[in-house]
Design a protein around this motif. Structure first.
Motif, short mmCIF file in Angstrom:
data_model
loop_
_atom_site.label_atom_id
_atom_site.label_comp_id
_atom_site.label_asym_id
_atom_site.label_seq_id
_atom_site.Cartn_x
_atom_site.Cartn_y
_atom_site.Cartn_z
N ASP A 154 0.77 -1.19 -0.07
CA ASP A 154 0.31 0.07 0.10
C ASP A 154 0.90 1.29 0.03
O ASP A 154 0.53 2.24 0.32
CB ASP A 154 -0.95 0.02 1.01
CG ASP A 154 -0.13 -0.14 2.71
OD1 ASP A 154 0.90 -0.02 2.60
OD2 ASP A 154 -0.97 -0.19 3.61
N ASP A 156 2.89 4.48 -1.50
CA ASP A 156 2.70 5.56 -2.47
C ASP A 156 3.65 5.63 -3.52
O ASP A 156 3.40 5.90 -4.59
CB ASP A 156 2.40 6.87 -2.04
CG ASP A 156 1.33 7.01 -0.97
OD1 ASP A 156 0.40 6.40 -0.86
OD2 ASP A 156 1.01 8.26 -0.23
N TYR A 157 5.08 5.31 -3.12
CA TYR A 157 6.11 5.61 -3.98
C TYR A 157 6.91 3.99 -3.88
O TYR A 157 7.10 3.26 -2.87
CB TYR A 157 7.00 6.50 -3.64
CG TYR A 157 6.13 8.05 -3.63
CD1 TYR A 157 5.24 8.20 -4.71
CD2 TYR A 157 5.82 8.48 -2.39
CE1 TYR A 157 4.50 9.41 -4.64
CE2 TYR A 157 5.22 9.94 -2.21
CZ TYR A 157 4.29 9.95 -3.29
OH TYR A 157 3.57 11.37 -3.22
N ASP A 167 8.64 6.73 -10.35
CA ASP A 167 7.21 6.53 -10.23
C ASP A 167 6.85 7.00 -11.50
O ASP A 167 5.78 6.69 -12.00
CB ASP A 167 6.82 7.24 -8.92
CG ASP A 167 7.10 6.73 -7.61
OD1 ASP A 167 7.13 5.43 -7.59
OD2 ASP A 167 8.07 7.38 -6.84
N ASN A 191 -4.30 1.29 -7.56
CA ASN A 191 -4.27 2.10 -6.56
C ASN A 191 -3.03 3.04 -6.34
O ASN A 191 -3.31 4.18 -6.41
CB ASN A 191 -4.36 1.25 -5.05
CG ASN A 191 -4.57 2.08 -3.81
OD1 ASN A 191 -5.25 3.11 -3.97
ND2 ASN A 191 -4.06 1.67 -2.95
N TYR A 192 -1.96 2.53 -6.78
CA TYR A 192 -0.75 3.28 -6.86
C TYR A 192 -0.83 4.04 -8.14
O TYR A 192 -0.54 5.41 -7.69
CB TYR A 192 0.33 2.30 -7.11
CG TYR A 192 1.62 2.82 -7.60
CD1 TYR A 192 2.44 3.35 -6.81
CD2 TYR A 192 1.98 2.60 -9.10
CE1 TYR A 192 3.82 3.98 -7.40
CE2 TYR A 192 3.38 2.86 -9.51
CZ TYR A 192 4.32 3.68 -8.86
OH TYR A 192 5.42 4.23 -9.31
N GLN A 194 -3.69 5.53 -9.41
CA GLN A 194 -4.53 6.42 -9.00
C GLN A 194 -4.05 7.62 -8.26
O GLN A 194 -4.28 8.77 -8.48
CB GLN A 194 -5.91 5.86 -8.10
CG GLN A 194 -6.78 5.43 -9.21
CD GLN A 194 -7.79 4.46 -8.40
OE1 GLN A 194 -7.86 4.58 -6.97
NE2 GLN A 194 -8.45 3.69 -8.99
N LYS A 195 -3.20 7.42 -7.32
CA LYS A 195 -2.50 8.42 -6.45
C LYS A 195 -1.61 9.33 -7.29
O LYS A 195 -1.48 10.25 -7.10
CB LYS A 195 -1.86 7.69 -5.20
CG LYS A 195 -2.79 7.33 -4.22
CD LYS A 195 -2.11 6.75 -3.04
CE LYS A 195 -1.96 5.21 -3.05
NZ LYS A 195 -1.53 4.53 -1.93
N GLN A 197 -1.68 9.87 -10.44
CA GLN A 197 -2.76 10.57 -11.60
C GLN A 197 -3.23 12.14 -10.74
O GLN A 197 -3.63 12.79 -11.26
CB GLN A 197 -4.02 9.77 -11.85
CG GLN A 197 -3.55 8.85 -12.79
CD GLN A 197 -4.96 7.94 -13.10
OE1 GLN A 197 -5.41 7.07 -12.59
NE2 GLN A 197 -5.52 8.12 -14.28
N LYS A 198 -3.19 11.91 -9.40
CA LYS A 198 -3.61 13.25 -8.68
C LYS A 198 -2.54 14.16 -8.67
O LYS A 198 -2.61 15.60 -8.49
CB LYS A 198 -3.80 12.85 -7.07
CG LYS A 198 -4.87 11.80 -6.97
CD LYS A 198 -5.50 12.21 -5.46
CE LYS A 198 -6.64 11.44 -5.33
NZ LYS A 198 -6.60 9.93 -4.88
N ARG A 199 -1.33 14.12 -9.14
CA ARG A 199 -0.28 15.14 -9.38
C ARG A 199 -0.61 15.93 -10.34
O ARG A 199 -0.88 15.57 -11.42
CB ARG A 199 1.05 14.46 -9.48
CG ARG A 199 1.62 13.54 -8.44
CD ARG A 199 2.99 12.81 -8.89
NE ARG A 199 3.82 14.25 -8.53
CZ ARG A 199 4.48 14.36 -7.21
NH1 ARG A 199 4.18 13.69 -6.35
NH2 ARG A 199 5.33 15.41 -7.25
#
Ligand SMILES: N[C@@H](CCC(=O)N[C@@H](CS)C(=O)NCC(=O)O)C(=O)O
Length: 210
Positions: A154, A156-157, A167, A191-192, A194-195, A197-199
């Motif tokens: 889980d 993020d990086y 990444d 999940n990775y 999706q996070k 893509q928020k950048r």
């Protein structure tokens, strides 16, 4: 002036993402792939295989999406998009950056080229899809997606608890895997991704293709 030779949505998005992430002033030069612009002598002078991306910067020109990301990060050490040289984190950073280009891209492209690519864009023209190659690409992707999933969990990086060029490079592999549908069975990767893509830099680089 820095110039990115690109045609979305392709591996030129990796170069665009790092340019946006580093807030480098650059201009975009579209290379119209469907029209065959990549085969013109002028572009072949920059990228001898006729592929995107290519980059022109102060004092040099280069190609290969992974190399472009690494070079631009090295030119901007203050932005901390790579671990310190010589550290164990740097070893893993190199590992995943190379893994993106050498282990992730080929199976995804093998699957895409043999199941989804419009026949008029096959190389050489008229080459039919080969279901055996598509299945092989999917199987090879599976092995690699499982490795990445178990490393990421889980997190993020990929490296050292911090966003890095690794990444960006693996993130683009996730984009390709999403585009082809291959990512469907891998919730950790979804999940990775999706996070990532928020950048805001990702959103500018993949505008219209998310
Ligand atoms: N290893 C190269 C691969 C580049 C590549 O294959 N680009 C594709 C798009 S993703 C391309 O330009 N294809 C040209 C064509 O389809 O005619 C890189 O990572 O830069």
């Amino acid at each position: 002036m820095t110039t990115l030779y690109e045609w979305p949505p392709t591996r030129s998005q990796r170069a665009k993402w790092i340019l946006e992430e580093l807030q480098i002033d650059y201009q975009s030069h579209p290379v119209n792939l469907p029209e065959g612009e990549q085969d013109g002598a002028e572009y072949r002078g920059l990228q001898p295989l006729g592929l995107v991306p290519a980059l022109e910067a102060d004092g040099y020109a280069m190609f290969e999406s992974v190399a472009i990301v690494l070079q631009l990060i090295d030119e901007n050490p203050g932005q901390n998009l790579a671990p310190q040289i010589g550290t164990s984190e740097r070893a893993l950073y190199y590992q995943w950056c190379v893994f993106a280009g050498t282990e992730m891209d080929p199976p995804i492209m093998m699957y895409f080229n043999n199941s989804m690519r419009p026949l008029e864009h096959m190389h050489p023209p008229g080459t039919p899809h080969d279901p055996t190659q598509a299945a092989l690409g999917k199987r090879q992707f599976t092995d690699r997606a499982e490795i990445l999933s178990s490393v990421l969990g889980d997190r993020d990086y990929l490296v050292g608890g911090q966003f890095s060029g690794a990444d960006i490079l693996i993130g683009h592999s996730c984009f390709m895997a999403t585009f082809t549908g291959l990512i469907t069975d891998y919730p950790v990767l979804q999940n990775y991704y999706q996070k990532l893509q928020k950048r805001p830099a990702f959103q500018r680089a993949y505008d219209g293709y998310m």
